[in-house]
Scaffold this motif. Structure first.
Motif, PDB file in Angstrom:
ATOM      1  N   ARG A 123       0.840  -1.055  -0.084  1.00 62.31           N
ATOM      2  CA  ARG A 123       0.141   0.089  -0.068  1.00 62.31           C
ATOM      3  C   ARG A 123       0.888   1.235  -0.088  1.00 62.31           C
ATOM      4  N   GLN A 124       0.352   2.210  -0.594  1.00 65.45           N
ATOM      5  CA  GLN A 124       0.987   3.482  -0.525  1.00 65.45           C
ATOM      6  C   GLN A 124       0.126   4.859  -0.351  1.00 65.45           C
ATOM      7  N   ALA A 125       0.572   5.434   0.777  1.00 65.75           N
ATOM      8  CA  ALA A 125      -0.577   6.760   1.209  1.00 65.75           C
ATOM      9  C   ALA A 125       0.071   7.722   0.726  1.00 65.75           C
ATOM     10  N   LYS A 141       3.773   9.244   1.447  1.00 63.75           N
ATOM     11  CA  LYS A 141       4.462   8.261   2.223  1.00 63.75           C
ATOM     12  C   LYS A 141       5.205   7.048   1.211  1.00 63.75           C
ATOM     13  N   ARG A 152       5.919   3.433  -0.131  1.00 68.27           N
ATOM     14  CA  ARG A 152       5.440   2.001  -0.354  1.00 68.27           C
ATOM     15  C   ARG A 152       5.601   1.249   0.857  1.00 68.27           C
ATOM     16  N   ALA A 168      -4.944   4.195   1.868  1.00 70.23           N
ATOM     17  CA  ALA A 168      -4.019   4.335   0.852  1.00 70.23           C
ATOM     18  C   ALA A 168      -4.391   3.476  -0.408  1.00 70.23           C
ATOM     19  N   GLN A 188      -8.043   1.992  -4.281  1.00 67.05           N
ATOM     20  CA  GLN A 188      -8.122   2.857  -3.234  1.00 67.05           C
ATOM     21  C   GLN A 188      -9.235   2.512  -2.327  1.00 67.05           C
TER      22      GLN A 188
END
Length: 128
Positions: free
Chosen positions: A38-40, A43, A45, A92, A123
């Motif tokens: 996940r990647q916010a 931030k 990954r 994320a 998402q």
């Protein structure tokens, strides 16, 4: 053409649940470990979870252990990520990825660099 397609994301309130799916096509899923990442925004990954090709070994990041469950149905070429007790910090884009392996139930890894195929992401937003 080999590809992964994620689905199941959406908007959910804190404490709620979602189940993400990752469907593989163009390659034989039983020969691949699968990872969820996940990647916010803003931030790096993060590796969330992974499952060995045979399904016998799994791994969870500390941030999700006890709340998320990874599973797979090789007959359906699908891997799932059940997410319970969701928190705002789980917000994320979630990606699944596949890594060829020659061992059915060796330890999997969430090192993104060793994964070959990636989905487009789905998402997940946790907000009240």
């Amino acid at each position: 053409q080999s590809q992964l397609v994620e689905s199941g994301g959406g908007l959910v309130q804190p404490g709620g649940s979602l189940r993400l799916s990752c469907v593989a096509s163009g390659f034989d899923l039983p020969y691949y470990d699968i990872g969820w990442f996940r990647q916010a925004p803003g931030k790096e990954r993060e590796g969330v979870s992974c499952i060995s090709s045979g399904g016998g070994r799994t791994y969870y990041a500390d941030s999700v252990r006890g709340r998320f469950t990874i599973s797979r149905d090789n007959a359906k070429n699908t891997v799932y990520l059940q997410m319970n007790s969701l928190k705002p910090e789980d917000t994320a884009v979630y990606y699944c990825a596949a890594r060829r392996t020659y061992y059915t139930n060796a330890y999997c890894t969430t090192n993104a660099n060793v994964y070959t195929y990636w989905g487009q992401g789905t998402q997940v937003t946790v907000s009240s």
